[in-house]
Design a protein around this motif. Structure first.
Motif, mmCIF file in Angstrom:
data_model
loop_
_atom_site.group_PDB
_atom_site.id
_atom_site.type_symbol
_atom_site.label_atom_id
_atom_site.label_comp_id
_atom_site.label_asym_id
_atom_site.label_seq_id
_atom_site.Cartn_x
_atom_site.Cartn_y
_atom_site.Cartn_z
ATOM 1 N N UNK A 34 10.302 -2.586 9.014
ATOM 2 C CA UNK A 34 9.697 -1.743 7.980
ATOM 3 C C UNK A 34 10.145 -0.299 8.188
ATOM 4 N N UNK A 35 10.575 0.317 7.088
ATOM 5 C CA UNK A 35 11.065 1.698 7.113
ATOM 6 C C UNK A 35 10.258 2.552 6.150
ATOM 7 N N UNK A 36 9.999 3.799 6.551
ATOM 8 C CA UNK A 36 9.367 4.781 5.672
ATOM 9 C C UNK A 36 10.500 5.634 5.098
ATOM 10 N N UNK A 37 10.822 5.401 3.834
ATOM 11 C CA UNK A 37 11.951 6.083 3.192
ATOM 12 C C UNK A 37 11.502 7.240 2.301
ATOM 13 N N UNK A 38 10.238 7.636 2.423
ATOM 14 C CA UNK A 38 9.664 8.684 1.578
ATOM 15 C C UNK A 38 10.502 9.964 1.614
ATOM 16 N N UNK A 39 10.831 10.440 2.789
ATOM 17 C CA UNK A 39 11.560 11.702 2.940
ATOM 18 C C UNK A 39 13.001 11.619 2.430
ATOM 19 N N UNK A 40 13.503 10.397 2.242
ATOM 20 C CA UNK A 40 14.892 10.201 1.817
ATOM 21 C C UNK A 40 15.037 10.102 0.295
ATOM 22 N N UNK A 41 13.926 10.054 -0.424
ATOM 23 C CA UNK A 41 13.971 9.874 -1.884
ATOM 24 C C UNK A 41 14.896 10.869 -2.577
ATOM 25 N N UNK A 100 0.813 -1.216 0.000
ATOM 26 C CA UNK A 100 0.000 0.000 0.000
ATOM 27 C C UNK A 100 0.849 1.271 0.000
ATOM 28 N N UNK A 101 2.162 1.100 0.180
ATOM 29 C CA UNK A 101 3.066 2.251 0.265
ATOM 30 C C UNK A 101 4.270 2.028 -0.644
ATOM 31 N N UNK A 102 4.037 2.121 -1.930
ATOM 32 C CA UNK A 102 5.136 1.923 -2.881
ATOM 33 C C UNK A 102 5.133 2.990 -3.970
ATOM 34 N N UNK A 103 4.855 4.215 -3.538
ATOM 35 C CA UNK A 103 4.843 5.331 -4.479
ATOM 36 C C UNK A 103 5.730 6.461 -3.953
ATOM 37 N N UNK A 104 5.950 7.431 -4.795
ATOM 38 C CA UNK A 104 6.759 8.596 -4.419
ATOM 39 C C UNK A 104 6.139 9.328 -3.223
ATOM 40 N N UNK A 105 4.819 9.295 -3.105
ATOM 41 C CA UNK A 105 4.122 9.992 -2.019
ATOM 42 C C UNK A 105 4.254 9.277 -0.686
ATOM 43 N N UNK A 106 4.402 7.961 -0.706
ATOM 44 C CA UNK A 106 4.524 7.167 0.517
ATOM 45 C C UNK A 106 5.256 5.879 0.176
ATOM 46 N N UNK A 107 6.484 5.759 0.630
ATOM 47 C CA UNK A 107 7.335 4.637 0.236
ATOM 48 C C UNK A 107 7.870 3.894 1.458
ATOM 49 N N UNK A 108 7.405 2.646 1.616
ATOM 50 C CA UNK A 108 7.877 1.773 2.688
ATOM 51 C C UNK A 108 8.725 0.685 2.066
ATOM 52 N N UNK A 109 9.692 0.203 2.840
ATOM 53 C CA UNK A 109 10.420 -0.989 2.428
ATOM 54 C C UNK A 109 10.836 -1.792 3.645
ATOM 55 N N UNK A 110 10.985 -3.070 3.412
ATOM 56 C CA UNK A 110 11.374 -4.015 4.450
ATOM 57 C C UNK A 110 12.865 -4.284 4.324
ATOM 58 N N UNK A 111 13.588 -4.095 5.425
ATOM 59 C CA UNK A 111 15.018 -4.396 5.462
ATOM 60 C C UNK A 111 15.295 -5.155 6.749
ATOM 61 N N UNK A 112 15.760 -6.371 6.619
ATOM 62 C CA UNK A 112 16.135 -7.216 7.752
ATOM 63 C C UNK A 112 15.036 -7.334 8.800
ATOM 64 N N UNK A 113 13.818 -7.578 8.345
ATOM 65 C CA UNK A 113 12.711 -7.826 9.248
ATOM 66 C C UNK A 113 12.066 -6.599 9.865
#
Length: 124
Positions: free
Chosen positions: A28-35, A13-26
């Motif tokens: 969840x991170x919100x990397x939106x502001x880091x784009x 549900x969060x895989x766009x430029x407006x809201x981007x989450x990703x899973x790293x080593x178990x």
């Protein structure tokens, strides 16, 4: 940090430029502001967004400085399978991914080393 546990549906549900989450080593991170700040460009993050990006993150060999930035983006722990279910009748991969696939790059390197060794020995 909240007590919320995230699932693959939350990631999807969060895989766009407006809201981007990703899973790293178990986790969840919100990397939106880091784009806009990511040294590799936003395309790299957008490609891995909404899914398990652990392998991509580790393959790049991020610096300690990059790893120190992760806690600021942490949303919470992940729970559940890391793969999106396929359509009926399709096979699904386990969360372990491909066996031995992590070393695919070694074959071309081995061929190059063998060729260079051959050239060196023939020239001698």
């Amino acid at each position: 940090m909240s007590a919320t546990t995230y699932t693959i549906d939350d990631l999807q549900a969060h895989k766009s430029r407006e809201s981007l989450y990703m899973l790293i080593s178990g986790k969840v991170y919100d990397v939106t502001q880091f784009l806009d700040e990511h040294p590799g460009g936003d395309e790299v993050l957008l490609e891995e967004g909404g899914r398990d990006a652990t392998e991509a993150f580790e393959d790049v060999g991020h610096s300690d400085e990059a790893r120190d930035m992760l806690p600021k983006m942490l949303l919470g722990p992940f729970d559940g399978p890391t793969k999106v279910a396929k359509a009926a009748g399709a096979t699904t991969a386990s969360s372990g991914g491909s066996t031995g696939g992590d070393y695919k790059f070694l074959l071309p390197v081995a061929v190059l080393v063998a060729w260079l060794a051959y050239r060196f020995l023939v020239a001698a």
